[in-house]
Write an enzyme that holds these catalytic residues in place. Structure first.
Site, PDB file in Angstrom:
ATOM      1  N   ASP A 102       0.904  -0.768  -0.049  1.00  0.00           N
ATOM      2  CA  ASP A 102      -0.191  -0.275   0.321  1.00  0.00           C
ATOM      3  C   ASP A 102       0.629   0.834  -0.374  1.00  0.00           C
ATOM      4  O   ASP A 102       1.418   1.318   0.982  1.00  0.00           O
ATOM      5  CB  ASP A 102      -1.065   0.337   1.729  1.00  0.00           C
ATOM      6  CG  ASP A 102      -1.812  -1.146   1.159  1.00  0.00           C
ATOM      7  OD1 ASP A 102      -1.761  -2.133   0.591  1.00  0.00           O
ATOM      8  OD2 ASP A 102      -3.054  -0.911   2.213  1.00  0.00           O
TER       9      ASP A 102
ATOM     10  N   ASP B 126     -15.308  -3.829  -1.928  1.00  0.00           N
ATOM     11  CA  ASP B 126     -14.563  -3.812  -0.641  1.00  0.00           C
ATOM     12  C   ASP B 126     -15.554  -3.551   0.199  1.00  0.00           C
ATOM     13  O   ASP B 126     -16.549  -2.407  -0.071  1.00  0.00           O
ATOM     14  CB  ASP B 126     -13.375  -3.112   0.060  1.00  0.00           C
ATOM     15  CG  ASP B 126     -12.377  -3.652  -1.190  1.00  0.00           C
ATOM     16  OD1 ASP B 126     -11.992  -4.551  -1.347  1.00  0.00           O
ATOM     17  OD2 ASP B 126     -11.805  -2.634  -1.722  1.00  0.00           O
TER      18      ASP B 126
END
Length: 242
Positions: A10, A131
């Site tokens: 990330d 998500d």
């Protein structure tokens, strides 16, 4: 059944970070050089890197495109998302060497556009990142880096995309992301049930090697690993050996 373990990197301001439950105020920075980390994962046997542009997820721009290009140039396959809104963004990622483009907010807000991309570029080149957060018994789909509440649901969009020919679905239980409280196995069993043609990528809550084995038993196709790897709960080689 084959099963793939994929390390996640990330990115925020060019650094390797992790957020807790998608909260940008709860960030931990782990490394300054994501390219070196990606090479370490690849040298340990990883075939894929899951790259998340957290800056882009909020800004709507490909803020860390150069890093994606550098990692892809080293030979490992990259699936990358964050900031993808338009056809030009998709093309820039493919031109940078990204093998699969991860579509998050756009897959929720612009379903018609995404359906066209699946047909024009090839469905195998995209991963739909639906998500989710459970609210009032519904698996809702937040957008804009999980910062905006969504009106659509996982149970609506996953089967819809399956019917349109989509191949890959990444799903993170947001409440477990970065918390190391265990993966939501029931969520992935549910996804495999409602959209059996999709290859499901599980993500969020990993603690140890037993969790990897448990996710595999749900019928998921692959598993994204983030914080557990970064904090040394197990190595990349140990994860792959599972």
């Amino acid at each position: 059944m084959s099963f793939t373990v994929i390390p996640a990197i990330d990115l925020r301001a060019g650094r390797v970070v992790r957020l807790k439950q998608g909260d940008y105020a709860r960030q931990t920075t782990y490394a300054d050089d994501p390219c070196t980390l990606a090479k370490c994962y690849a040298d340990a046997g990883a075939q894929w890197i899951h790259l998340v542009d957290l800056d882009g997820a909020c800004s709507g721009r490909l803020d860390n495109l150069a890093i994606a290009e550098s990692i892809a140039r080293d030979g490992v396959q990259v699936q990358s998302g964050g900031g993808v809104r338009h056809d030009a963004d998709v093309q820039r990622l493919f031109d940078a060497g990204v093998a699969r483009v991860v579509l998050g907010s756009v897959a929720i807000n612009q379903t018609g556009q995404v359906k066209d991309w699946l047909h024009s570029y090839g469905a195998d080149r995209f991963i739909l990142a639906l998500d989710t957060r459970c609210l009032d018994g519904r698996w809702t789909l937040p957008t804009a880096g999980w910062t905006q509440a969504g009106q659509r649901t996982l149970d609506e969009l996953a089967p819809w995309y399956a019917a349109k020919g989509a191949c890959h679905l990444l799903c993170t239980d947001i409440e477990r992301d970065g918390m190391q409280t265990g993966c939501n196995l029931d969520l992935y069993r549910h996804l495999v049930h409602i959209a059996p043609s999709l290859r499901v990528q599980a993500s969020g809550g990993m603690r140890g090697l037993d969790d990897i084995r448990a996710v595999r038993e749900t019928g998921a196709d692959s598993l994204i690993l983030g914080r557990a790897l970064l904090e040394g709960r197990f190595t990349m080689a140990e994860a792959l050996a599972c």
